[in-house]
Write a protein that holds these residues in place. Structure first.
Motif, PDB file in Angstrom:
ATOM      1  N   LEU A 138       0.775  -1.228  -0.098  1.00  0.00           N
ATOM      2  CA  LEU A 138       0.031   0.013  -0.079  1.00  0.00           C
ATOM      3  C   LEU A 138       0.920   1.193  -0.128  1.00  0.00           C
ATOM      4  CD1 LEU A 138      -2.816   0.982   0.575  1.00  0.00           C
ATOM      5  CD2 LEU A 138      -2.291   0.890   3.139  1.00  0.00           C
ATOM      6  N   GLY A 139       0.427   2.262  -0.821  1.00  0.00           N
ATOM      7  CA  GLY A 139       1.315   3.304  -0.808  1.00  0.00           C
ATOM      8  C   GLY A 139       0.553   4.739  -1.007  1.00  0.00           C
ATOM      9  N   PHE A 140       0.930   5.592  -0.172  1.00  0.00           N
ATOM     10  CA  PHE A 140       0.293   6.959  -0.150  1.00  0.00           C
ATOM     11  C   PHE A 140       1.471   7.857  -0.628  1.00  0.00           C
ATOM     12  CE2 PHE A 140      -2.189   4.692   3.024  1.00  0.00           C
ATOM     13  CZ  PHE A 140      -3.458   5.085   2.840  1.00  0.00           C
ATOM     14  N   ASN A 141       1.224   8.731  -1.612  1.00  0.00           N
ATOM     15  CA  ASN A 141       2.295   9.803  -2.050  1.00  0.00           C
ATOM     16  C   ASN A 141       1.565  11.039  -2.491  1.00  0.00           C
ATOM     17  OD1 ASN A 141       5.030  10.574  -2.533  1.00  0.00           O
ATOM     18  ND2 ASN A 141       4.162  10.705  -4.526  1.00  0.00           N
ATOM     19  N   LYS A 142       2.115  12.128  -1.888  1.00  0.00           N
ATOM     20  CA  LYS A 142       1.500  13.301  -2.279  1.00  0.00           C
ATOM     21  C   LYS A 142       2.871  14.155  -2.532  1.00  0.00           C
ATOM     22  CE  LYS A 142      -2.534  15.594  -0.780  1.00  0.00           C
ATOM     23  NZ  LYS A 142      -3.676  15.913   0.196  1.00  0.00           N
ATOM     24  N   MET A 143       2.615  14.879  -3.694  1.00  0.00           N
ATOM     25  CA  MET A 143       3.705  16.013  -3.979  1.00  0.00           C
ATOM     26  C   MET A 143       2.831  17.234  -4.107  1.00  0.00           C
ATOM     27  SD  MET A 143       5.659  15.674  -7.707  1.00  0.00           S
ATOM     28  CE  MET A 143       7.246  14.794  -7.518  1.00  0.00           C
ATOM     29  N   LYS A 144       3.647  18.245  -3.591  1.00  0.00           N
ATOM     30  CA  LYS A 144       3.215  19.675  -3.484  1.00  0.00           C
ATOM     31  C   LYS A 144       4.232  20.611  -3.804  1.00  0.00           C
ATOM     32  CE  LYS A 144       2.367  22.334   0.231  1.00  0.00           C
ATOM     33  NZ  LYS A 144       2.451  22.358   1.660  1.00  0.00           N
ATOM     34  N   VAL A 145       4.005  21.650  -4.597  1.00  0.00           N
ATOM     35  CA  VAL A 145       4.960  22.680  -5.130  1.00  0.00           C
ATOM     36  C   VAL A 145       5.043  23.643  -3.970  1.00  0.00           C
ATOM     37  CG1 VAL A 145       5.220  24.313  -6.999  1.00  0.00           C
ATOM     38  CG2 VAL A 145       3.879  22.381  -7.575  1.00  0.00           C
ATOM     39  N   LYS A 170       1.294  25.346  -9.552  1.00  0.00           N
ATOM     40  CA  LYS A 170       0.873  26.370  -8.851  1.00  0.00           C
ATOM     41  C   LYS A 170       1.413  26.115  -7.296  1.00  0.00           C
ATOM     42  CE  LYS A 170      -3.363  28.479  -9.675  1.00  0.00           C
ATOM     43  NZ  LYS A 170      -4.823  28.361  -9.830  1.00  0.00           N
ATOM     44  N   VAL A 171       2.011  27.084  -7.053  1.00  0.00           N
ATOM     45  CA  VAL A 171       2.695  27.383  -5.656  1.00  0.00           C
ATOM     46  C   VAL A 171       1.533  26.868  -4.555  1.00  0.00           C
ATOM     47  CG1 VAL A 171       3.792  28.636  -3.656  1.00  0.00           C
ATOM     48  CG2 VAL A 171       4.464  28.787  -6.094  1.00  0.00           C
ATOM     49  N   GLY A 172       1.832  25.882  -3.785  1.00  0.00           N
ATOM     50  CA  GLY A 172       1.055  25.443  -2.514  1.00  0.00           C
ATOM     51  C   GLY A 172       0.014  24.244  -3.084  1.00  0.00           C
ATOM     52  N   ASP A 173      -0.041  23.994  -4.503  1.00  0.00           N
ATOM     53  CA  ASP A 173      -0.889  23.058  -4.883  1.00  0.00           C
ATOM     54  C   ASP A 173      -0.021  21.506  -5.042  1.00  0.00           C
ATOM     55  OD1 ASP A 173      -3.278  23.869  -4.963  1.00  0.00           O
ATOM     56  OD2 ASP A 173      -3.509  24.443  -7.238  1.00  0.00           O
ATOM     57  N   GLN A 174      -0.951  20.628  -5.470  1.00  0.00           N
ATOM     58  CA  GLN A 174      -0.376  19.422  -5.877  1.00  0.00           C
ATOM     59  C   GLN A 174      -0.173  19.427  -7.418  1.00  0.00           C
ATOM     60  OE1 GLN A 174      -3.497  16.625  -4.376  1.00  0.00           O
ATOM     61  NE2 GLN A 174      -1.921  15.074  -4.798  1.00  0.00           N
ATOM     62  N   VAL A 175       0.877  18.561  -7.771  1.00  0.00           N
ATOM     63  CA  VAL A 175       1.328  18.368  -9.208  1.00  0.00           C
ATOM     64  C   VAL A 175       0.224  17.564  -9.871  1.00  0.00           C
ATOM     65  CG1 VAL A 175       2.994  17.541 -10.486  1.00  0.00           C
ATOM     66  CG2 VAL A 175       3.882  18.577  -8.650  1.00  0.00           C
TER      67      VAL A 175
END
Lengths: 1101, 662
Positions: free
Chosen positions: A798-805, A832-837
């Motif tokens: 199981l994997g969770f990943n979150k990428m943020k700028v 966008k700065v602060g958003d996810q890719v």
């Protein structure tokens, strides 16, 4: 010939002295003397041991390795009965190992036959893991490694190593680009670190770097290890920044020559079909398109000429429907894979040779890949301390067809949209004498089948890799190693455009052909010294020091000829380029891409309980200007084996508990060459036409980067990775749980930024901004059932990943982008700065415009005039049926409430990042039967179903008559059953009422009304899926039976792959480049996935 | 342990010392500045790169003579949108978001950077010496091309970012915005310095396809006149204001320079107007270069590779299934660069330019001629159809004609000279008056066969400064259709508002007249000096018939396809009898709304426009208002905004004025 003597020291130093000069010799002597301080142990007498090796069910294990402990060169393999005989030289211990089994150490008692039972390797704690420039026991790891053993791989017939990884290791995401045979496979370790540059992990095959692992025959693989955090990858420096995938192929084993033969055949089939209109519905819909807006337009005339009187459409009830999905993608190709490997050897010389030939034909006509691989591994013991390994490899790959994007001239989408009937032509005979043959040919040609025949691509690729390594162990614990790999590949790409293709049409209606030849040369040379020792078996030290250089260069030559004889075949044209007229011809040698590196590592552990490791690497790359070339990548990691502490020792539940933590830096330099310097390149087209002396104008020098400006200041992109994890083993390691957390920060992103155009350039490679990746991974595996002759185990990842700028460059806080496959009128993705890719931007679908929003103006020929307050659509193009704002047309939400739909009303309508993803599998054995099932899943992510968009639109319909989805039979109608157009019909009494009645309760628009590409929420679909990757059942015939036939093992199996997928997604398949770069999740022109059934046999002689 | 240390030390020292060499790699298929400027043949190839930039479709390869060839009484593009748009440049209606200005801007500055790079590279080359005539000539070529870019940018955008240093040598990406007069002064200084080192076109291997001494002089003259003339200046205190038309107080100094350098070209005697007017352009369409005739610099497009001259100009040519067929072996032609419908009526009846330039019919795919009844006419100056059968691009061809574009002609030099003298000497009765008249006469003489007619005309216009200026501008109007000149001539002399006012009324009143009467038509006729020509003599019906090709390029430059014979192209007449077909013209009245059709209302949108209720509005500083009569007309906002992308990346340095708020 080496003779064992008691006075080992003397012999050894003598041998060395012969080769070395005085100075080194004296140093060596000094060193050896120093080492003598460490007790070497008492030497024993020769003992001959006999024994049998069996598995947990008591079945003999054939080919298990039996080696004298501490003396690796002295060993044998078990025979057909699992028996061995070995003369020990100094020790009293044997090490017995077999792939997929736990390695055992056995004490030898002279004269007594041994019976050794190997346990299945379930916990794998003692297993050795291949990590940077060496290997380590799993229990001593301080970083994260995910592994798949060869035994697991062998059970399931897969087409490639990468596919075998799918869903098996937490945090490793494997997606195939599409269903094309030999399609590129994206492997992402922890979501990737860079948003702007390649996120491909580093591939190491048998210690040597490689571009990908697509071409390794799965049957050759012994194990795959994936290094996930910087504490392990740092030793690889920059290249390891995105994780490292290490593939170890089966090695030569000492003993009797063993022959293995694997054969499989399979057939595949389109997994899903899209529901498209049949001939009758299509003819009716096309009339709707032609007659919309009530005018007796030229469209209607053209329609009548091709399809006849709209009142006579009944004839199409009986007409054939050409199902192009069947005709073009309906093949059930038979595929095969044959693998033959021979291995064996003496203690001095061991070899393993494997030859694989596979043919993988695509479900789309004339597409496929054929591969031939030859992999030879030779191990030569030059002396007691000197080992030479040679590993030549040959790969030959032939590709036909050009993937989903390049089927014929328009790709899969053109096949889907192609008209199911040729109209009146289907009912009549056109005398070639009475029609313009070119006109008819155009009509003929456009059908997808002849298109594919007119428009071909064939690729050949020959690769030759030669690897060698020389290992010298001058003294216990010290290994000096030099290894080199040389890689040569020759590729050619042959393209042919027939006379009727666009390319042919614009060149005097004659065929065009091009050949692109590419030669790539690469080499790597690595020198390492490693040294390990312990003090009182408690303080364990190991050191590694190394240096490496790498080089990569490509030469290309290209020629394109045109004006071939009109009816020439592709084959003939490509092999007789002289039949055409030379058009373009160039060659190009790339700037060498080189890296020079130094690295070192120190590890220490106290009693395998407290572990620490420090790594440092410096990489110099030609991608940057002198001064910025070097990047420095340190890392530090540690682990604490809590279960070894007194309070947990002998705990009935917790058998193993280990805490690991790591922090480190990694780098990225995957940008084009020469981005740091201003260079000129010669251009052969677009130059001034002085005196029209040269075709295409005079040659001229221009900026080699085009509109991209050199930047001397670019430097390494760096990622700081942090990792914390537990390894938990329960109930005697019957259940293993590994939760991991990580937090990666990438800064100085290498990104092609926009620069002020007054500079004369529009872009420049710059180091900008910062992104973070945070995630959690969980791996669980364990035995569900375990008995005398059965075992059932399962695994879950199981994997969770979150990428943020976090930050972009100074001038932009938003960077917009667009997917190359399908370009809507606006950019659909943004950073966008602060958003996810990977967020999709677009309009929000708000149903259809209703009648109550319009007045029908009798003074304007019953034109529907929007009432006050009706939202006006400014983003759709007007269509045949009139303005974009009319009853029955698609309506969007007015996000900013200004009464108009404009670019500003776009918002986030999709998130292409899965909330979580992973896989699970079951495998079991019962007597001779084995069983494996693997599933993978991704949850809660969005896909832009652009294929469905095109199949719900009439973009470019004029004179092409494109088909649409069947569901549009229940569409908004302009034309009544009798062919009378109801909108703006001033000839009919009460036509407005009739029009309203005709469309009462209609929920779907008329595809006629969509004529341009506008991303909106209707086509953003949830792609969540659960896929049954494969189910395999195998049966190994009883040994007693097969032995009579002279076989040591015979396994027969059947397997189904991509058997089913549970998803709400309406397109072919939701798995389209998930989390790759900035513009992911675009389902357009993809080669559909197939379902295949495999039958095969593994035979060992 | 010691061995290890030694090994390490050895490894590291060997490694590091060889490492930097190892990482020092050559780009074999690419070349650095040092290499390129170390050999003359390579320098020449780099100069080709400078020329290649001129061929870009976003600038001189297309947009320069179409997208940015603003509407006037000569060049005309019809527009029907009743609302403001982003990119209707030709009707003075655009904003910074339009894509074409960004493309033009980017391509032009890319051209500038190529010239800056070349000039820097050459001046720092070890081969460079002021005594090397060949290299000095090449330096001059780049300098003049750089001046072309900056001059045209400053004419179109006003004050602009300006730098003569290549970007590799500067630290700042944002070039400062420089006042246009400063820019012109710098350019003049630069060109005056290099001119003496340059060669005449006749002495250059590639003739007028290369920048010559005459062209350098000509550019000095052109820049001087632009600098000395009027231009729209921003009101920096009020960004909503469209600005005011101003000229430098010392403008005569610039006219002086123009006069002197035109005189240099004339005195050198290297160019003449010997060939007939039409032959100059027909030769261009046949890839013939004349080095001593009218063209002074032709942009050297390459056949089948670059340029859209003769594709956007000339009669439209349709195709079918991607090709033309039958007698038509020329391929597709766009015919989108067109002329004002009334332009043709302004000519003298005997002016040979009129029939040549104004095209009123086009070709179907099989070569059948077909009448054009539209709001504009074709500009037949160049056409791919004028290529003889050996030079055609083929039935499947479209753009990339390779036909050269005469960026500067001798006729321009002669008329600039006349204009400068007239301004400096308050007419043509001063010291250089006779020479000015002689220059003017040369241009007019080429267009007329009847000598006495020329003399009479010259006598009638040379009485006053005012009348001679009008005559010069008119001559330019008839001479330079499609050469992106008319609006610039009018701006320079601050006559653009007036001319546009009447251009609009011509369309408007003729449309009204079609419905019966017009209140404006007499005023227009009076302004044009031809009473009744619109109201009474306009050929609402033109009679024509298809006849076989006369096979005489003096009648029609294409000698194989059938032609249309027009019975009464310029005056109304009675139906001549059987065999003639009728084309209906000027049906421009919108019956439904009772007003002129949209084409007549909105084609000058940003300056003057009508509404469907019969009102006419002028636009001043973004606001519409009504007025009667042509006095105190507002300025024409011909200046283009800086593209939005350029403003975004300027870190607040660039700012749009002239009322460009978006």
């Amino acid at each position: 010939m080496f003779k064992f003597e008691n006075n080992k020291l003397f012999n050894q130093s003598n041998a060395i002295m012969k080769q070395k000069n005085e100075k080194v010799r004296s140093n060596l002597l000094l060193l050896l003397v120093l080492f003598l301080m460490v007790p070497i142990g008492v030497f024993a007498q020769n003992i001959t041991v006999k024994g049998t090796v069996v598995d947990s069910q008591g079945e003999p294990i054939i080919g298990a390795s039996v080696v004298e402990k501490g003396y690796n060169t002295n060993g044998v393999r078990t025979d057909l009965e699992g028996q061995f005989s070995l003369t020990l030289r100094k020790g009293k211990k044997l090490v017995v190992s077999y792939i997929g089994m736990e390695t055992q150490e056995v004490d030898v008692i002279a004269g007594k036959p041994l019976k050794i039972t190997l346990k299945d390797n379930l916990q794998a704690l003692d297993e050795v893991v291949v990590i940077g420039y060496g290997s380590k026991a799993r229990k001593d790891l301080t970083g994260s490694v995910g592994s798949i053993s060869g035994a697991k791989l062998a059970a399931v017939p897969v087409t490639s190593a990468a596919v075998a990884l799918q869903g098996k290791i937490a945090g490793v995401q494997v997606t195939t680009v599409d269903g094309a045979p030999g399609a590129d496979i994206n492997i992402r370790v922890r979501g990737g670190t860079s948003v702007t540059q390649s996120n491909e992990p580093l591939y190491i095959i048998d210690g040597f770097q490689a571009d990908n692992i697509n071409d390794i025959p799965p049957s050759d693989i012994a194990s795959i290890d994936v290094l996930k955090d910087a504490s392990l990858t740092a030793i690889y420096g920059a290249k390891g920044g995105n994780g490292v995938v290490i593939v170890t192929t089966k090695s030569a084993q000492q003993g009797k020559v063993q022959v293995t033969y694997n054969q499989q055949v399979s057939f595949s089939k389109l997994a899903k079909k899209l529901d498209l209109m049949n001939t009758y519905d299509f003819a009716r819909y096309q009339y709707d398109w032609a007659a919309a807006n009530g005018t007796r337009s030229s469209n209607a005339k053209y329609y009548r000429a091709n399809f006849g009187n709209p009142l006579d459409l009944d004839i199409y009830q009986r007409a054939t429907t050409h199902d192009w999905q069947d005709e073009v993608m309906g093949e059930t190709p038979l595929n095969y894979s044959t693998n033959l490997s021979v291995g064996g050897g003496s203690e001095k010389f061991r070899f393993n040779a494997s030859l694989t030939n596979s043919g993988d034909n695509g479900i789309i006509m004339s597409s496929g890949v054929r591969r031939t691989n030859l992999n030879i591994k030779m191990n030569i013991q030059l002396s007691n301390s000197l080992t030479l390994t040679l590993n030549p490899k040959l790969t030959f790959r032939r590709d036909a067809g050009a993937g989903g994007n390049n089927i014929g001239s328009g790709g899969v989408i053109d096949v889907l949209r192609y008209r199911p009937t040729n109209g009146l032509r289907e009912f009549a005979f056109w005398d070639p004498a009475t029609v313009d043959p070119d006109d008819e040919a155009v009509f003929e040609y456009t059908n997808p089948k002849s298109d594919i025949n007119q428009n071909t691509l064939k690729k050949h690729s020959y690769a030759y890799t030669n690897q060698f390594s020389l290992e010298w162990r001058p003294i216990e614990g010290l290994t000096l190693r030099t290894e080199a790999a040389h890689f040569l590949s020759f590729n050619d790409e042959n393209r042919f455009f027939g006379a009727m293709t666009d390319e042919g049409q614009s060149n005097k209606k004659l065929p065009v052909a091009s050949i692109n030849n590419r030669r790539t040369e690469k080499y790597t040379w690595t020198n390492t010294a490693s040294y390990g020792f312990d003090i009182d078996k408690l303080h364990n030290f190991s050191f590694l020091l190394g240096q490496e250089i790498q080089h990569n260069q490509t030469k290309q030559s290209y020629m394109m000829n045109r004006y071939f004889p009109r009816n020439i075949s592709a084959e003939k044209a490509l092999n007789n380029m002289g039949l055409g007229t030379p058009w373009e011809s160039t060659s190009y040698l790339s700037t060498p891409d080189r890296t020079a590196s130094f690295f070192g590592q120190t590890s220490y552990n106290y009693d395998h309980k407290y572990l620490a490791s420090i790594t440092f690497r410096a990489d110099g790359s030609t991608k940057f200007s002198p001064g910025e070339q070097w990047g420095y990548f340190p890392s530090i990691s540690g682990a604490w084996v809590i279960s070894k502490e007194s309070f947990l020792e002998h705990n009935p539940v917790i058998s193993n508990l280990k805490l690991r933590a790591a922090i480190g830096l990694a780098g990225n330099n995957r940008i084009d060459d020469d981005m740091w310097r201003y260079l000129y390149a010669v251009n052969t087209t677009g130059g001034p036409g002085f005196g029209e002396a040269t075709e295409n104008g005079e040659k001229w020098y221009g900026n080699a980067g085009g509109s991209t400006f050199a930047n001397t200041k670019i430097k390494w992109e760096t990622t700081l990775t942090r990792n914390i994890a537990f390894d938990l083993g329960l109930f005697g390691d019957r259940l293993n749980i590994t939760p991991e957390f990580y937090w990666n920060t990438t800064k100085d992103l290498l990104y092609k930024s926009d620069v002020p155009s007054t500079t004369g350039y529009t872009q420049q490679m710059q180091n900008i901004g910062q992104v973070t990746n945070k995630g959690f991974e969980l791996t669980i595996n364990g035995d569900i059932l375990r008995g005398k002759d059965y075992v059932l185990s399962g695994n879950v990842t199981l994997g969770f990943n979150k990428m943020k700028v976090d930050k972009l460059n100074d001038t932009d806080n938003v960077i917009w982008d667009q997917n190359d496959r399908w370009k809507s009128s606006y950019n659909d993705y943004c950073l966008k700065v602060g958003d996810q890719v990977g967020l999709i931007y677009g309009f929000v679908y708000d149903g259809l415009y209703g009648f109550d929003e319009f007045d029908f103006d009798p003074n304007q020929n019953l034109l529907a005039v929007p009432k006050e307050g009706t939202i006006i659509n400014n983003v759709f193009n007007d269509s045949n049926s009139g303005k974009a704002t009319l009853p029955g047309k698609i309506k969007f939400k007015d996000i900013n409430n200004d009464g108009q739909i404009t670019e500003d009303d776009r918002t986030v309508i999709g998130n292409t990042n899965p909330k979580f993803q992973g896989g699970f599998g079951l495998n079991g054995q019962w007597k001779g039967f084995d069983f494996t099932a693997n599933f993978n899943y991704m949850y809660d992510f969005d896909v832009n179903n652009a294929t469905a968009y095109q199949l719900s639109s009439s973009e470019g319909n004029s004179k092409n008559f494109f088909n649409v989805l069947t569901k549009f039979n229940d569409r908004w109608n302009y034309v009544r059953e009798d062919g009378e157009c109801m909108y703006k019909n001033t000839y009919l009494e009460n036509s407005v009422d009739g029009y309203k009645e005709l469309n009462a309760g209609k929920k779907l628009w008329n595809p006629t009304d969509v004529t341009n590409k506008v991303t909106h929420s209707y086509f953003i679909e949830d792609g969540s899926f659960l896929r049954c990757q494969d189910i395999t059942i195998g049966y190994t015939l009883p040994k007693q039976l097969t032995a009579k036939w002279g076989l040591s093992k015979l396994r027969l199996y059947a397997s189904g792959s991509n058997l089913f997928i549970i998803t709400g997604y309406s397109g072919y398949d939701p798995e389209v480049d998930v989390q790759t770069g900035l513009t992911c999740g675009m389902d357009y022109n993809r080669y559909p996935r197939s379902r295949s059934f495999v039958f095969g046999a593994n035979i060992t002689f | 342990m010691k061995l290890k240390n030694i090994l390490i030390v050895g490894l590291v020292t060997v490694g590091f010392s060889s490492c930097n060499d190892y990482l020092n790699v050559d780009a074999i298929s690419k070349y650095d500045t040092e290499y390129v400027f170390s050999e003359k043949s390579e320098i020449n190839r780099a100069l080709n790169g400078v020329y290649a930039q001129l061929l870009n479709g976003s600038t001189y390869g297309g947009a320069y003579m179409s997208t940015f060839c603003l509407n006037s009484d000569v060049d005309m593009s019809i527009s029907t949108s009743e609302v403001a748009t982003d990119n209707s440049y030709r009707r003075f209606d655009c904003n910074s978001m339009g894509g074409d200005i960004n493309k033009y801007w980017t391509a032009a500055y890319q051209g500038v950077e190529y010239t800056n790079n070349f000039i820097y590279g050459l001046e720092n080359s070890p081969l460079f010496s002021k005594d090397d005539a060949e290299l000095m000539q090449e330096l001059g070529e780049a300098k003049v091309i750089r001046a072309m870019y900056f001059h045209d940018l400053a004419v179109m955008f006003g004050d602009i970012p300006f730098s003569l240093t290549p970007n590799l040598k500067t630290n700042d990406f944002v070039m400062p915005v420089v006042d246009r007069e400063e820019i012109y002064k710098k350019l003049l200084e630069d060109l005056k310095g290099i001119a003496p080192y340059m060669s005449y076109a006749k002495d250059l291997g590639d003739g007028v396809e290369r920048v010559s001494k005459e062209f350098c002089w000509g550019m000095i003259a052109r820049i001087s006149l632009t600098c000395g003339g009027y231009s729209l200046r921003p009101d920096k205190s009020n960004p909503n204001s469209y600005g005011t038309m101003q000229r430098p107080t010392n403008y005569k100094e610039y006219y002086q320079i123009a006069q002197a350098y035109c005189d240099s070209v004339i005195s050198s005697g290297t160019h003449s107007l010997t060939l007939p007017y039409r032959q100059v352009f027909v030769n261009e369409c046949n890839y013939l270069v004349n080095n001593n005739d009218d063209p002074i610099f032709e942009i050297p497009f390459a056949k089948n590779s670059t340029g859209s001259i003769g594709y956007i100009q000339g009669p439209k040519g349709e195709n079918y299934g991607g090709v033309t067929s039958g007698k038509n072996i020329w391929g597709k032609s766009d015919g989108s660069a067109r002329l004002d419908a009334f332009y043709r009526y302004s000519f003298d009846e005997e002016d040979s330019r009129c029939d040549y330039v104004n095209g009123m019919w086009y070709y179907l795919y099989d070569g059948t001629p077909s009448i054009l009844t539209d709001y504009t006419v074709f500009n037949n100056k160049w056409s791919k159809f004028w290529a003889n059968s050996g030079n055609t691009l083929g039935a499947g061809s479209a753009s990339n004609t390779g036909i050269n574009y005469p960026y500067m002609r001798y006729a321009d030099i002669l008329l600039m000279y006349a204009e400068a003298v007239n301004e400096l000497e308050d007419g043509v009765n001063g010291a250089n008056g006779a020479k000015a008249i002689q220059a003017f006469r040369q241009v007019r003489a080429r267009a007329f066969t009847n000598v006495s007619k020329i003399d009479t005309y010259i006598a009638s216009v040379s009485g006053s400064k005012e009348s001679f200026l009008r005559a010069v501008l008119n001559e330019r109007k008839w001479e330079f259709a499609g050469e992106n000149m008319r609006w610039k001539d009018l701006v320079r002399n601050n006559l653009y508002s007036e001319v546009l006012y009447y251009s609009f009324l011509r369309y408007y009143s003729v449309a009204e007249n079609a419905a019966g009467t017009s209140n404006h038509i007499e005023a227009v006729e009076q302004y044009d000096g031809k009473p009744g020509y619109l109201e009474l003599n306009l050929p609402y019906s033109i009679y024509y018939r298809i006849v076989s090709n006369p096979n005489n390029i003096n009648v029609y430059p294409n000698t194989s396809m059938d032609v249309l014979e027009l019975y009464n192209p310029y005056k109304s007449d009675k139906y001549p009898g059987t065999g003639w077909l009728t084309g209906d013209f000027y049906g421009w009245w919108n019956e439904a709304d009772g007003c002129p059709k949209d084409q007549c209302l909105f084609s000058f949108y940003g300056f003057i426009r009508g509404d469907r209720g019969g009102n006419i509005f002028l636009v001043k500083d973004g606001e519409t208002y009504s007025q009667t009569g042509p006095t105190n007309l507002p300025v024409v906002r011909y200046i283009l905004p800086y593209p939005n992308a350029a403003i975004q990346r300027s870190a607040g340095t660039y700012k749009n004025y002239y009322g460009y708020t978006k």
